[in-house]
Design a protein around this motif. Structure first.
Motif, short mmCIF file in Angstrom:
data_model
loop_
_atom_site.label_atom_id
_atom_site.label_comp_id
_atom_site.label_asym_id
_atom_site.label_seq_id
_atom_site.Cartn_x
_atom_site.Cartn_y
_atom_site.Cartn_z
N ARG A 1 8.49 -35.66 -10.84
CA ARG A 1 9.38 -36.56 -9.81
C ARG A 1 8.92 -36.58 -8.58
N TYR A 2 8.19 -37.56 -8.11
CA TYR A 2 7.34 -37.59 -6.94
C TYR A 2 8.40 -38.34 -5.98
N VAL A 3 8.71 -37.61 -5.08
CA VAL A 3 10.08 -38.40 -4.21
C VAL A 3 9.67 -38.18 -2.58
N GLN A 4 10.50 -38.74 -1.61
CA GLN A 4 10.49 -38.46 -0.31
C GLN A 4 11.06 -36.76 -0.28
N PRO B 1 12.50 -41.77 -12.65
CA PRO B 1 11.72 -42.92 -12.76
C PRO B 1 11.01 -43.12 -13.95
N SER B 2 11.25 -44.31 -14.43
CA SER B 2 10.67 -44.57 -15.86
C SER B 2 10.31 -46.14 -15.89
N LEU B 3 9.56 -46.60 -17.01
CA LEU B 3 9.25 -47.96 -16.78
C LEU B 3 10.59 -48.79 -17.03
N TYR B 4 11.65 -48.35 -17.69
CA TYR B 4 12.73 -49.30 -17.91
C TYR B 4 13.53 -49.38 -16.47
N VAL B 5 13.67 -48.18 -15.86
CA VAL B 5 14.26 -48.37 -14.50
C VAL B 5 13.65 -49.41 -13.78
N VAL B 6 12.18 -49.30 -13.56
CA VAL B 6 11.52 -50.31 -12.80
C VAL B 6 11.88 -51.76 -13.17
N ILE B 7 11.78 -51.94 -14.63
CA ILE B 7 12.19 -53.29 -15.21
C ILE B 7 13.39 -53.61 -14.70
N GLY B 8 14.65 -52.85 -15.00
CA GLY B 8 15.70 -53.15 -14.46
C GLY B 8 15.71 -53.62 -13.12
N ILE B 9 15.51 -52.80 -12.32
CA ILE B 9 15.44 -52.91 -10.83
C ILE B 9 14.90 -54.44 -10.34
N GLY C 1 8.35 -47.53 -7.05
CA GLY C 1 8.23 -48.31 -8.38
C GLY C 1 7.80 -47.23 -9.31
N ILE C 2 6.79 -47.64 -10.12
CA ILE C 2 6.20 -46.73 -11.10
C ILE C 2 5.73 -45.58 -10.53
N GLN C 3 5.72 -44.37 -11.27
CA GLN C 3 5.34 -43.04 -10.59
C GLN C 3 4.26 -42.57 -11.38
N ALA C 4 3.32 -41.74 -10.67
CA ALA C 4 2.39 -41.29 -11.04
C ALA C 4 2.61 -40.45 -12.30
N PRO C 5 1.68 -40.03 -13.29
CA PRO C 5 0.49 -40.57 -13.33
C PRO C 5 0.44 -41.88 -14.23
N THR C 6 1.39 -42.56 -14.32
CA THR C 6 1.35 -44.01 -15.07
C THR C 6 0.44 -44.57 -14.50
N PRO C 7 -0.47 -45.25 -15.09
CA PRO C 7 -1.62 -46.21 -14.32
C PRO C 7 -0.67 -47.75 -13.91
N SER C 8 -0.56 -47.69 -12.78
CA SER C 8 0.01 -49.03 -12.31
C SER C 8 -1.07 -49.47 -11.02
N TRP C 9 -1.15 -50.69 -11.17
CA TRP C 9 -2.14 -51.18 -10.14
C TRP C 9 -1.80 -51.10 -8.84
N GLY C 10 -0.55 -51.19 -8.40
CA GLY C 10 0.06 -51.08 -6.99
C GLY C 10 -0.17 -49.79 -6.75
N LEU C 11 0.26 -48.75 -7.44
CA LEU C 11 0.06 -47.45 -7.28
C LEU C 11 -1.42 -46.96 -6.89
N MET C 12 -2.17 -47.53 -7.77
CA MET C 12 -3.68 -47.25 -7.56
C MET C 12 -4.06 -47.76 -6.21
#
Lengths: 510, 306, 305
Positions: free
Chosen positions: A390-393, B165-173, B249-260
């Motif tokens: 959980r990487y957060v502020q 953080p999870s893929l589903y939460v980001v999809i929902g948002i 959005g997507i949290q590390a270490p999941t590979p997301s292009w925006g995060l990268m």
């Protein structure tokens, strides 16, 4: 596309291109040091701030009764010439007679007494209030150059607090109107430091100029401009374009890359900051959860490859893997404690012994260096613990911790640059702190006892007991100490101090 | 928040009014095969979807496997690179190529997922508002305006924190942020269809609103919804990258292009590929969705052909 | 018409309050301002002190009620973080954001209108296809990424423009381009279809049959008629740019409202977030209202109310 980009971004082209770059060139020409900081400077009154950026500002704009010598860690005279315990509960402090405020008025004992009495006033809400109230009952004016500090309790850190926490203010600074005004010194700052504030635009820029009536040695550089640039990439571009001379807290890779340019130096200095994982050993978040078992905590200690993290992610140098819940150079931080070498195999065995042969799920919270968090996560997953990172502020982490929702988090503590275990122990091992997850009341007793004696031998012994127990019970997973990375233009001579606090006022041009 | 997370009502309305009548499928298929943009778009999407599905076979390494001593290696064509890590490694020594390949999965899943969520919300509200009008219409347009005025960043930050953080939460948002276009278009189309003779006839013969909506209105909306859905997949992918770039959005270490891109940003002057490569992939994927959307619009309503 | 405007204004205010309530709740879910104010290495006691000083220890509905009462009296409160009234904070920065917004709008107009017109006049030629390609690309480029690439290329490799900041007009060139580019696709497409429609309309055909030919006719009639709907879309786009420049302002370190919004959201500066959301909501609704009015005034077929 990428290959070409890389080629055109070669250092030679960069250097050549930047020669005719835009913007004001910082440097010796106009005797102006331009420094960049990531965190916003919003308030110039260190009585109402805590962050590192503010310590740096206060060192330039303010002076205290004493100075801590960063090398010897001894108190040296500053505004005060001497101090003396005239009895157990009274300290007499003698003042210089030539100290002037930035508005030209002379400093007297009345100003010093006003400052201290305001700090401990319930209504002041100063960020230093808790700290100073621990030992100060009241300050009393004896004559123009003499103040008596009547103590509320014996405390080993009185002189240190005087030297580090309380900048001096003019009598009545906060009482200009009908109501006390906390923000009186926030913007229109009046201190006694080597620099006075010429202009200040909160969150944007503070312009400081040398104060000619400063009582101490005059700083070498006439003007210092501190700009807020929240983005490291932008700071980096600015220093390469010649817009700034100095940046700190530079990520290692940036520092190494930019430092290869001939006109910019990468300085790596010591830092008292350490990072660590705090584990919910007491079962506050999850009663009888896996972390309440010492074997699980030891397994986690064996799992983390501290030395590799220190070498590759923190940059080696001053940074190394640590085994104590305090920085090895801090007073009381004994090093002959139980050590858990990197041994994932042993970690897996311990987990199996504890009844978790298939590991378990764990929410690990983090807010600071993302790569370190990811490396730790990967190491813990390697022994079978299924980590949900959980990487957060920081604010979010603190809030969740206060709500007892955090079973484990990667913490970081800078001890305000003070090489004494007291500065990290009290915050992390006291009954009133939500950071304290060990539940070990003996550790708490030792830490508290150490603060209530001025006998250094006794203090060292209390800390030895606490530190040894914490390591033996693996309440934490100590990770690494930090290196302070700076980038400065080569025309600037910026001396590094061993306490890791950057002192811009000591800079000069080469 | 981001410029792209919002769609404005009048602009959408203007477009909506231009392409109303649906066209027969036979004709559409013929047109599809002669529409260059559509072909390119479909080709890009099919290729990237294949990459996403076959990621475990294509990626040379695990996208999560770290190796600190091998961190920040450059790509093979830059001095110091090697073929073990064709596109180099990231800040903790993970293979960049593998992360980019797996990133395709994340983007496509979020694009499709979020567009689906947005579609359900938007079409439901749009049809209700368009069919019933009156206070329902007012309420829906109130929700629409409020949604457009609330910063998506704030919503994302709060929900990611609250739910985790999870893929589903980001999809929902992103779905919750991206239904407005569906609503505006289906609303005006429903209003239009409602006024047509055959709907009046159905109503006169005693059909309930539910029957009319499902049997008369929805079939006529479908081509329009498909077009919007395709565009929204692209919008959702960009929205995810923006949120991940800002760290909510997507949290590390999941590979997301925006995060990268966010992770590579600090070193972008010296290792520009860390920022450039994920950005190019984002661009290609979204352009694929947009070309396909453009093509579908041209094909389903040829009078609008560009 | 007046009635309609009054209705929409009421809606604007209702939306602003609803959104502010939602934002208040969301912010209190996600973070605690006391920690944000205290900073990284703050003692728990300091945090507690701050919490009391700012009244953050009281229930959330009490604080929202207090905020609401003050706003009704025109007082948006004092920023937790910046030590000054939020209204002063916003007033300082609104100029920067407006400058950026109008500069971006100018970029949009300068690219989208000529391109759309050229595409329409040269339908199905390479020019048309090029214009379409520009629109599709501009739609697909992540905004923040475009900003970073432009900084790498035009501020560092070839240092033509400054990297960041907002001191001179040169600072606004790159961000205005990034922000303006995102509006090019809808405006360009609307210009193109509008012009095609007008060119095919009866009166142009009539004029043509009467012997008017060439550019003068075009500029006089067709362009003007095609531009009218574009204007209303531009109004909406301007609204977006005032509230929607969060990422652009942050990437280029421009001290405008967008960056202030990001900082205050991340730093849990509730009074500032609240006022910004209020402003954004009002601007957003106002610009849509303006667009509706323009549409109605220009096109009698649209009946409003």
């Amino acid at each position: 596309m990428t290959a070409r980009l890389h080629r055109i971004l070669g250092p030679a082209v960069l250097a050549a291109g930047l020669a005719f770059g835009p913007g004001v060139a910082a440097g010796p020409e106009d005797d102006t040091l331009r420094a960049a900081m990531t965190g916003e400077i919003l308030n110039l009154d260190y009585l109402y701030t805590t962050r590192r950026e503010y310590i740096i500002m206060a060192n330039m704009t303010d002076a205290r009764l004493f100075n801590m010598n960063p090398e010897t860690q001894e108190a040296e005279p500053s505004v005060a010439t001497s101090y003396e315990f005239i009895d157990d509960m009274t300290v007499e402090v003698k003042l210089r007679d030539d100290v002037r405020f930035h508005d030209g008025s002379l400093l007297t004992a009345a100003d010093v007494a006003y400052t201290y009495n305001w700090v401990i006033d319930d209504g002041s809400e100063s960020h230093a209030q808790t700290l100073i109230s621990r030992w100060l009952d009241r300050a009393e004016v004896i004559d123009d150059q003499t103040v008596h500090f009547h103590l509320a309790a014996v405390n080993p850190l009185i002189i240190r607090d005087m030297a580090q926490r309380v900048p001096l203010r003019k009598d009545g600074s906060y009482h200009q109107g009908d109501e006390p005004d906390f923000d009186a010194m926030a913007i229109d700052h009046i201190g006694v430091g080597p620099y006075r504030v010429a202009s200040f635009n909160p969150g944007v820029e503070a312009v400081l100029e040398r104060f000619d009536d400063y009582f101490g040695d005059a700083p070498a550089i006439e003007n210092i401009v501190v700009r807020t640039i929240p983005d490291v990439g932008t700071q980096q571009a600015e220093i390469m374009a010649g817009g700034i001379n100095w940046m700190f807290n530079v990520p290692l890779d940036v520092a190494q890359n930019v430092g290869m340019r001939p006109d910019i130096d990468h300085l790596a200095g010591p830092d008292l900051r350490i990072s660590f994982i705090v584990l919910d050993a007491a079962g506050i978040v999850e009663e009888d959860g896996p972390l309440t078992d010492v074997r699980v905590r030891r397994a986690m200690n064996h799992a983390v490859n501290r030395d590799e993290i220190a070498e590759f992610l923190m940059g080696g140098g001053a940074s190394e893997g640590i085994h104590t819940p305090c920085h090895p150079v801090q007073f009381g931080c004994v090093q002959d404690v139980m050590r858990y070498e990197y041994d994932p195999e042993r970690g897996r065995e311990l987990l199996a012994e504890a009844g978790y042969p298939d590991g378990f799920d764990l929410d690990l919270w983090a807010y600071r260096e993302r790569p370190v968090s990811e490396a730790v996560m990967s190491d813990l997953e390697a022994i079978g613990i299924n980590i949900n990172l959980r990487y957060v502020q920081l604010e979010s982490l603190n809030q969740a911790r206060a709500a007892a929702e955090i079973p484990a988090y990667i913490g970081s503590w800078g001890s305000g640059g003070v090489p004494d275990t007291a500065l990290i122990a009290r915050v992390h091992f006291s009954d009133t702190s939500d950071r304290h997850l060990s539940g070990d009341s003996e550790v708490v007793e030792w830490v508290m006892a150490a603060e209530q004696t001025a006998d250094q031998g006794a203090r060292a012994e209390y800390y030895r007991q606490a530190v040894t127990r914490i390591a033996e019970q693996a309440y934490w997973v100590p990770l690494v100490s930090y290196t302070a990375n700076y980038l400065v233009t080569s025309d600037l001579d910026f001396p590094l101090d061993s306490d890791g606090v950057p002192r811009l006022e000591n800079s000069s041009w080469r | 928040m981001s410029e792209r997370l919002q769609t404005s009502a009048p602009e959408v309305r203007a477009e909506a009014e231009q392409d109303l009548p649906p066209s027969p499928g036979q004709l559409a298929r013929t047109r599809a095969w002669s529409h260059r943009g559509f072909q390119v778009g479909v080709a890009i999407l099919v290729a990237l979807i294949l990459v996403a599905i076959l990621a475990p076979y294509l990626a040379p390494h695990s996208p999560y496997q770290q190796s600190l001593p091998n961190r920040l290696l450059p790509p093979v064509w830059v001095e110091g690179g090697n073929w073990t890590y064709p596109l180099g490694t990231d800040g903790v020594g993970r293979d960049y190529l593998s992360r980019l390949i797996y990133g395709t999965r994340v983007s496509i899943i979020i694009g499709l997922g979020a567009a689906t969520v947005g579609m359900f919300i938007g079409v439901t509200l749009g049809v209700l508002a368009g069919y019933f009008g009156g206070w329902i219409d007012h309420a829906c347009s109130f929700i629409l305006t409020a949604q457009l005025a609330l910063p998506g960043l704030l919503l994302a930050m709060a929900l990611v924190f609250f739910i985790g953080p999870s893929l589903y939460v980001v999809i929902g948002i992103i779905g919750v942020l991206g239904w407005t276009y569906f609503m505006v278009v289906t609303r005006s189309a429903t209003q239009h269809i409602k006024g047509l003779d055959y709907v009046a006839a159905a109503r006169a013969s005693g059909a309930t609103p539910r029957q009319i909506i499902w049997h008369e209105i929805m079939p006529n909306l479908s081509s329009k919804i498909i077009v919007i859905f395709t565009f929204e997949v692209g919008v959702a992918i960009l929205a995810e990258s923006a949120l991940s770039f800002l760290g909510v959005g997507i949290q590390a270490p999941t590979p997301s292009w925006g995060l990268m891109i966010a992770e590579g940003k600090d070193a972008m002057f010296f290792r520009p590929w860390l920022v450039v490569l994920p950005g190019i992939l984002l661009f290609i994927l979204v352009i694929g969705a947009n070309l396909m959307g453009d093509g579908l619009r041209d094909i389903t309503s040829p009078e609008e052909k560009s | 018409m007046l009635n309609y405007i009054a209705q929409r204004a009421a809606l604007a205010i209702a939306v602003a309050f609803t959104v502010s309530l939602a934002a208040f709740v969301l912010l209190n879910i996600a973070t605690d301002p006391a920690y944000a104010i205290a900073g990284e290495d703050a003692d728990p006691e300091v945090v507690e002190q701050i919490r009391q000083r700012f009244g953050l220890d009281r229930p959330i509905w009490v604080r929202y009620g207090e905020w609401l009462m003050n706003v009704l009296r025109g007082d948006f409160g004092v920023s937790y973080y910046w030590n000054k009234p939020v209204s002063a904070l916003v007033a300082e920065r609104v100029g920067t954001t407006l400058t950026l917004a109008f500069a971006a709008l100018f970029v949009t107009i300068a690219i989208a209108i000529p391109l759309g017109a050229l595409a329409a006049l040269n339908r199905n030629t390479w020019i048309d296809r090029f214009a379409l390609w520009v629109a599709v690309s501009a739609q697909a480029i992540p905004n923040f990424w475009l900003g970073l690439i432009l900084i790498i290329l035009l501020a560092v490799t070839f240092p033509i423009f400054p990297v960041s900041g907002d001191a001179t007009w040169r600072h606004f060139v790159l961000p205005a381009f990034v922000l303006g580019a995102s509006s090019v696709p809808p405006v360009m497409r609307l210009m193109r279809t509008g012009l095609i429609e007008v060119m095919g309309s009866d009166y142009i055909r009539t004029a043509r049959s009467k012997g008017f030919r060439g550019r003068s006719l075009l500029t006089r009639h067709a362009l003007r008629n095609a531009l009218l709907p574009v204007v209303s879309v531009l109004a909406v786009q301007l609204g977006h740019k005032v509230g929607g420049s969060v990422i652009t302002e942050s990437v280029f370190a421009i001290n405008g409202l967008g960056r202030l919004a990001l900082q205050s959201i991340l730093g849990a500066d509730i009074p500032t977030v609240q006022m910004l959301i209020f402003i954004f909501a009002l601007v957003f609704v106002a610009m849509n209202l303006l667009a509706d009015i323009l549409n109605a005034a220009l096109d009698p077929r649209i009946r409003i109310g």
